[in-house]
Every structure is written in C-alpha cells, then in structure tokens.
Design a protein around this motif. Structure first.
Motif, PDB file in Angstrom:
ATOM      1  N   LEU A  14       0.763  -1.176   0.129  1.00 24.24           N
ATOM      2  CA  LEU A  14      -0.134  -0.162  -0.052  1.00 24.24           C
ATOM      3  C   LEU A  14       0.847   1.151  -0.277  1.00 24.24           C
ATOM      4  CD1 LEU A  14      -3.116   0.523   0.245  1.00 24.24           C
ATOM      5  CD2 LEU A  14      -2.649   1.077   2.661  1.00 24.24           C
ATOM      6  N   PRO A  15       0.950   1.984  -1.052  1.00 21.37           N
ATOM      7  CA  PRO A  15       1.759   3.274  -1.066  1.00 21.37           C
ATOM      8  C   PRO A  15       1.554   4.140   0.161  1.00 21.37           C
ATOM      9  CG  PRO A  15       0.735   2.581  -3.261  1.00 21.37           C
ATOM     10  CD  PRO A  15       0.267   1.718  -2.463  1.00 21.37           C
ATOM     11  N   ALA A  16       0.306   4.342   0.472  1.00 21.78           N
ATOM     12  CA  ALA A  16       0.159   5.205   1.700  1.00 21.78           C
ATOM     13  C   ALA A  16       0.631   4.959   2.824  1.00 21.78           C
ATOM     14  CB  ALA A  16      -1.440   5.319   1.662  1.00 21.78           C
ATOM     15  N   ALA A  17       1.053   3.579   3.126  1.00 20.75           N
ATOM     16  CA  ALA A  17       1.815   2.994   4.154  1.00 20.75           C
ATOM     17  C   ALA A  17       3.254   3.369   4.285  1.00 20.75           C
ATOM     18  CB  ALA A  17       1.302   1.695   4.299  1.00 20.75           C
ATOM     19  N   ASN A  18       3.812   3.257   3.128  1.00 23.91           N
ATOM     20  CA  ASN A  18       5.112   3.829   3.188  1.00 23.91           C
ATOM     21  C   ASN A  18       5.352   5.272   2.999  1.00 23.91           C
ATOM     22  OD1 ASN A  18       5.940   1.009   2.155  1.00 23.91           O
ATOM     23  ND2 ASN A  18       5.615   0.994   0.297  1.00 23.91           N
ATOM     24  N   GLU A  19       4.588   6.082   2.492  1.00 24.47           N
ATOM     25  CA  GLU A  19       4.502   7.366   2.669  1.00 24.47           C
ATOM     26  C   GLU A  19       4.503   7.699   4.212  1.00 24.47           C
ATOM     27  OE1 GLU A  19       5.567  11.257   2.190  1.00 24.47           O
ATOM     28  OE2 GLU A  19       5.693   9.425   0.614  1.00 24.47           O
ATOM     29  N   GLU A  20       3.627   6.976   4.809  1.00 21.73           N
ATOM     30  CA  GLU A  20       3.416   7.295   6.488  1.00 21.73           C
ATOM     31  C   GLU A  20       4.661   7.016   6.864  1.00 21.73           C
ATOM     32  OE1 GLU A  20      -0.579   6.783   8.719  1.00 21.73           O
ATOM     33  OE2 GLU A  20       0.542   4.857   8.887  1.00 21.73           O
ATOM     34  N   ILE A  21       5.389   5.922   6.801  1.00 20.49           N
ATOM     35  CA  ILE A  21       6.750   5.794   7.293  1.00 20.49           C
ATOM     36  C   ILE A  21       7.782   7.046   6.921  1.00 20.49           C
ATOM     37  CG2 ILE A  21       8.836   4.237   7.425  1.00 20.49           C
ATOM     38  CD1 ILE A  21       6.945   1.973   7.312  1.00 20.49           C
ATOM     39  N   LEU A  22       7.691   7.286   5.806  1.00 20.30           N
ATOM     40  CA  LEU A  22       8.679   8.331   5.252  1.00 20.30           C
ATOM     41  C   LEU A  22       8.210   9.694   5.948  1.00 20.30           C
ATOM     42  CD1 LEU A  22       8.815   7.675   1.312  1.00 20.30           C
ATOM     43  CD2 LEU A  22      10.631   7.281   3.218  1.00 20.30           C
ATOM     44  N   GLU A  23       7.039   9.910   6.080  1.00 20.51           N
ATOM     45  CA  GLU A  23       6.720  11.058   6.780  1.00 20.51           C
ATOM     46  C   GLU A  23       6.879  10.973   8.434  1.00 20.51           C
ATOM     47  OE1 GLU A  23       5.164  14.593   8.236  1.00 20.51           O
ATOM     48  OE2 GLU A  23       5.686  13.970   6.093  1.00 20.51           O
ATOM     49  N   PHE A  24       6.833   9.773   8.938  1.00 21.18           N
ATOM     50  CA  PHE A  24       7.414   9.550  10.174  1.00 21.18           C
ATOM     51  C   PHE A  24       8.781   9.956  10.402  1.00 21.18           C
ATOM     52  CE2 PHE A  24       9.501   7.409  13.616  1.00 21.18           C
ATOM     53  CZ  PHE A  24       8.473   7.135  14.521  1.00 21.18           C
ATOM     54  N   ALA A  25       9.819   9.523   9.424  1.00 16.46           N
ATOM     55  CA  ALA A  25      11.080   9.586   9.279  1.00 16.46           C
ATOM     56  C   ALA A  25      11.538  11.219   9.465  1.00 16.46           C
ATOM     57  CB  ALA A  25      11.676   8.880   8.279  1.00 16.46           C
ATOM     58  N   ARG A  26      10.775  11.697   8.469  1.00 14.55           N
ATOM     59  CA  ARG A  26      10.995  13.294   8.224  1.00 14.55           C
ATOM     60  C   ARG A  26      10.635  14.319   9.765  1.00 14.55           C
ATOM     61  NH1 ARG A  26       8.660  12.342   3.267  1.00 14.55           N
ATOM     62  NH2 ARG A  26       6.662  12.676   3.523  1.00 14.55           N
ATOM     63  N   ARG A  27       9.500  13.889  10.424  1.00 13.03           N
ATOM     64  CA  ARG A  27       9.268  14.291  11.821  1.00 13.03           C
ATOM     65  C   ARG A  27      10.428  13.968  12.648  1.00 13.03           C
ATOM     66  NH1 ARG A  27       2.899  13.965  12.743  1.00 13.03           N
ATOM     67  NH2 ARG A  27       2.204  14.179  10.656  1.00 13.03           N
ATOM     68  N   TRP A  28      10.647  12.747  12.634  1.00 16.20           N
ATOM     69  CA  TRP A  28      11.841  12.456  13.403  1.00 16.20           C
ATOM     70  C   TRP A  28      13.118  13.027  13.407  1.00 16.20           C
ATOM     71  CZ3 TRP A  28      15.469   7.513  13.469  1.00 16.20           C
ATOM     72  CH2 TRP A  28      15.940   7.537  14.821  1.00 16.20           C
ATOM     73  N   ALA A  29      13.637  13.444  11.876  1.00 17.39           N
ATOM     74  CA  ALA A  29      14.880  13.854  11.608  1.00 17.39           C
ATOM     75  C   ALA A  29      14.721  15.682  12.018  1.00 17.39           C
ATOM     76  CB  ALA A  29      15.067  13.728  10.290  1.00 17.39           C
ATOM     77  N   ALA A  30      13.307  16.083  11.987  1.00 16.39           N
ATOM     78  CA  ALA A  30      13.154  17.464  12.246  1.00 16.39           C
ATOM     79  C   ALA A  30      13.280  17.480  13.787  1.00 16.39           C
ATOM     80  CB  ALA A  30      11.989  17.777  11.893  1.00 16.39           C
ATOM     81  N   ALA A  31      13.014  16.616  14.575  1.00 13.67           N
ATOM     82  CA  ALA A  31      13.165  16.640  15.804  1.00 13.67           C
ATOM     83  C   ALA A  31      14.516  16.684  16.149  1.00 13.67           C
ATOM     84  CB  ALA A  31      12.309  15.822  16.436  1.00 13.67           C
ATOM     85  N   ASN A  32      15.400  15.902  15.409  1.00 14.46           N
ATOM     86  CA  ASN A  32      16.764  15.771  15.854  1.00 14.46           C
ATOM     87  C   ASN A  32      17.809  16.134  14.776  1.00 14.46           C
ATOM     88  OD1 ASN A  32      16.658  13.770  18.385  1.00 14.46           O
ATOM     89  ND2 ASN A  32      15.127  12.970  16.893  1.00 14.46           N
ATOM     90  N   PRO A  33      17.842  17.612  14.664  1.00 12.34           N
ATOM     91  CA  PRO A  33      18.693  18.059  13.525  1.00 12.34           C
ATOM     92  C   PRO A  33      20.148  17.522  13.616  1.00 12.34           C
ATOM     93  CG  PRO A  33      17.829  19.755  15.074  1.00 12.34           C
ATOM     94  CD  PRO A  33      16.994  18.700  15.145  1.00 12.34           C
ATOM     95  N   GLN A  34      20.718  17.255  14.899  1.00 19.41           N
ATOM     96  CA  GLN A  34      21.912  16.765  15.235  1.00 19.41           C
ATOM     97  C   GLN A  34      22.451  15.673  14.405  1.00 19.41           C
ATOM     98  OE1 GLN A  34      19.519  16.549  17.018  1.00 19.41           O
ATOM     99  NE2 GLN A  34      19.952  14.948  18.706  1.00 19.41           N
ATOM    100  N   TRP A  35      21.216  14.785  13.945  1.00 19.59           N
ATOM    101  CA  TRP A  35      21.525  13.321  13.391  1.00 19.59           C
ATOM    102  C   TRP A  35      21.242  13.450  11.881  1.00 19.59           C
ATOM    103  CZ3 TRP A  35      18.056  10.570  17.341  1.00 19.59           C
ATOM    104  CH2 TRP A  35      18.802  10.568  18.617  1.00 19.59           C
ATOM    105  N   ARG A  36      21.901  12.803  11.166  1.00 17.75           N
ATOM    106  CA  ARG A  36      21.645  12.508   9.740  1.00 17.75           C
ATOM    107  C   ARG A  36      20.936  11.232   9.677  1.00 17.75           C
ATOM    108  NH1 ARG A  36      25.802   9.876   5.013  1.00 17.75           N
ATOM    109  NH2 ARG A  36      24.255   9.651   3.657  1.00 17.75           N
ATOM    110  N   ILE A  37      19.633  11.335   9.350  1.00 19.57           N
ATOM    111  CA  ILE A  37      18.712  10.078   9.287  1.00 19.57           C
ATOM    112  C   ILE A  37      18.308   9.767   7.776  1.00 19.57           C
ATOM    113  CG2 ILE A  37      16.725   9.297  10.216  1.00 19.57           C
ATOM    114  CD1 ILE A  37      16.772  11.101  12.565  1.00 19.57           C
ATOM    115  N   GLU A  38      18.460   8.567   7.263  1.00 14.56           N
ATOM    116  CA  GLU A  38      18.003   7.915   6.122  1.00 14.56           C
ATOM    117  C   GLU A  38      17.043   6.757   6.484  1.00 14.56           C
ATOM    118  OE1 GLU A  38      20.716   7.373   3.079  1.00 14.56           O
ATOM    119  OE2 GLU A  38      21.741   9.426   3.378  1.00 14.56           O
ATOM    120  N   THR A  39      16.271   6.490   5.417  1.00 12.04           N
ATOM    121  CA  THR A  39      15.129   5.465   5.744  1.00 12.04           C
ATOM    122  C   THR A  39      15.235   4.363   4.554  1.00 12.04           C
ATOM    123  OG1 THR A  39      13.919   7.195   6.661  1.00 12.04           O
ATOM    124  CG2 THR A  39      12.880   5.139   5.733  1.00 12.04           C
ATOM    125  N   CYS A  40      15.110   3.216   4.722  1.00 12.36           N
ATOM    126  CA  CYS A  40      15.067   2.090   3.973  1.00 12.36           C
ATOM    127  C   CYS A  40      13.894   1.222   4.345  1.00 12.36           C
ATOM    128  CB  CYS A  40      16.219   1.550   3.648  1.00 12.36           C
ATOM    129  SG  CYS A  40      16.745   0.484   5.027  1.00 12.36           S
TER     130      CYS A  40
END
Length: 296
Positions: A14-40
């Motif tokens: 389900l593409p919406a499910a993968n996009e939800e995880i990517l959005e989660f990762a974006r929010r996590w990265a925004a809350a931790n600008p000191q870290w470089r966060i990538e997603t797979c």
C-alpha cells in the motif's frame, strides 16, 4: 566520527503506508537536526535494505541501523543482521552498529492504554467488566515475538478493570480474531474493543477493519470499537531516540541486540535442510501475504 542513522521500516504494498513511514522519518529527523537520518525498507518499497545500507555508508564512518519494528522475529533476528554483515564486506572502513527494535515496554503500554480509553469513549464508556479487550498482533513463527504481545496484554489487564484482555493474531499463529470474539461472546461480553498492535497503516489494517465490520453483522447484540494503529505517537519517537543513544554508547543497553531465534520452527528446519532463513519467517503478512506451511 561522522555517523548516519538508518531507519528500517517494514514496507507495504500500500503506497500510503510507505509514505506514512517516510513522513514519520521526516518528523523524527526534524526533531533531531543533530543526526543524519536516512530511511529504507525490508520489502515492497523503492529503497530496500542493501541500497539503504550503501547510501548510509556513503560518507559515514559509522552507520547505526535502527529497526522500526515492534517485536523481534525473523526480520530483526535474522534478516537485517544478514544484510548488515554483507554491508560490512562492501564497506570495510565503515562501522555498522545494530540498534534494538522497539520492543514491549512501558511506553508501548502507555499507547495501548490511550487506545483503550479512546475505544471505551467510542462505546459510551460501558462497564469494563462486561467489555472484552482483544490485542490484535501480526503473528509470527517465533514464540518469543508472540509472547511480547501476550506480555502487553497482561500488563494492560493489570492496569485496568477489564475482566477479559485477550490476544489474537492476523496470521501465522493462533488464535485468530474471530475465534477470540466468539469466546468473549460466550463469556457474556456485551462490548468488545479491538486494539491493533501495529505501528502504521497497511493492507492488514484494512483487513482488520473489514473483519470487524463483518463481526458487527454476525454479533448484532455486541457493540464493537476498533482502535487506531500507533502511528506518530510521541512514545515511538522517544523509543527511537533511546535506541540510537544506546547503540552510540550514550545510554546503557538493556539487553543484547543480536538475539537467538527462540522458538522459531523455521530456523531449525532451515538449518537441517542447509538453507538460509526463509523470508516469510516472522509474519503471516508480508504486509499482505499469509503462509501457514513450512518451507519445502
């Protein structure tokens, strides 16, 4: 040392499910600008484990691999470590550190308690003694992973006044949702709250909603409430923060990361036959694939 954090989601058809995880990762990265966060992802998405590990290692001296997974079954115990070992061979100058999965703990319990309160509100706050609760997990061939769901159900029982807090699974193992509803109906429950033990949306969440709708028709004298999956709860972000800091040595680790595949019938069979660990070990879902047979 320059470090990259690689967040590993399951992946869904389900593409919406993968996009939800990517959005989660974006929010996590925004809350931790000191870290470089990538997603797979493990499967069903564009960037899978090998590519994700290679990208993370591209300009990093250390890669901290963080599984965005609740329970440790085949993906956590076998598959991700296997890909990390291969990545070490491709990137001998990079240190790969494997963080713990989310697990079953007080933070997950806090989410479940909120979900149950919400479900009780949707049912107009009935008597908890006549309201059954069903914690609905994915199911695994690994008894330790299934036991984590049972542990959370027990904790939820001890924190409240519900006389029945049961577990059910959507695949691989039993009991299934319909059988548990039938049992609770026989025991006199007049309301039933279903709590999906899932992080994000996907084909199984859609299936659960269809199942509950059918159960409502089959048991017209019982009121049902189906809670939401976990999603973007603060406790999930906090657990990931802690897992990174454990892996980086900033917090003491609570348990070894590379666990034995306790109780896994697939591991022993695969070793006997001289095969690697099968992919469909830990889920009767692969977000939407079910298999009950042993691998041949």
């Amino acid at each position: 040392m320059n470090a990259t954090i690689l967040l590993v989601g399951h992946g869904s058809r389900l593409p919406a499910a993968n996009e939800e995880i990517l959005e989660f990762a974006r929010r996590w990265a925004a809350a931790n600008p000191q870290w470089r966060i990538e997603t797979c992802f493990i499967e069903f998405a564009e960037v899978l484990l090998d590519e994700g590990l290679d990208r993370a290692a591209g300009d990093a001296g250390r890669v901290i691999v963080v599984p965005l997974i609740l329970n440790a079954a085949g993906h956590v115990k076998m598959e991700i470590p296997h890909h990390i070992e291969q990545a070490r061979g491709r990137h001998p100058d990079v240190e790969f550190v494997y963080a713990r999965h989310l697990g079953a703990n007080e933070k997950i319990l806090a989410i479940l308690k909120r979900r149950l309160r919400s479900a009780m509100g949707a049912l107009d706050h009935p008597d908890p003694r006549t309201t059954g609760v069903i914690l609905l997990g994915r199911g695994a061939s690994d008894r330790a992973a299934n036991g984590e769901v049972a542990k959370m159900a027990r904790w939820l029982f001890e924190e409240g006044d519900h006389e029945l807090v049961d577990i059910a699974f959507t695949g691989i193992t039993h009991p299934r949702l319909e059988a548990v509803v039938q049992r609770q109906a026989r025991l006199g429950m007049t309301q039933i709250a279903v709590l999906p033990y899932y992080l994000f949306t996907g084909t199984l969440i859609e299936r659960i909603r269809r199942q509950v709708a059918r159960l409502e028709r089959q048991y017209p004298h019982i009121a049902f409430a189906c809670a939401d999956y976990f999603g973007f709860e603060e406790e999930i972000f906090a657990l990931l923060d802690a897992r990174v800091r454990e892996a980086a040595g900033e917090l003491p680790a609570q348990q070894p990361v590379r666990m034995e595949c306790d109780g896994c019938r697939y591991r022993s069979l695969a070793e006997e036959q001289g095969h690697g660990h099968p992919h469909h070990h830990d889920h009767g879902h692969a977000q939407d694939i079910e298999t009950e047979a042993l691998p041949k």
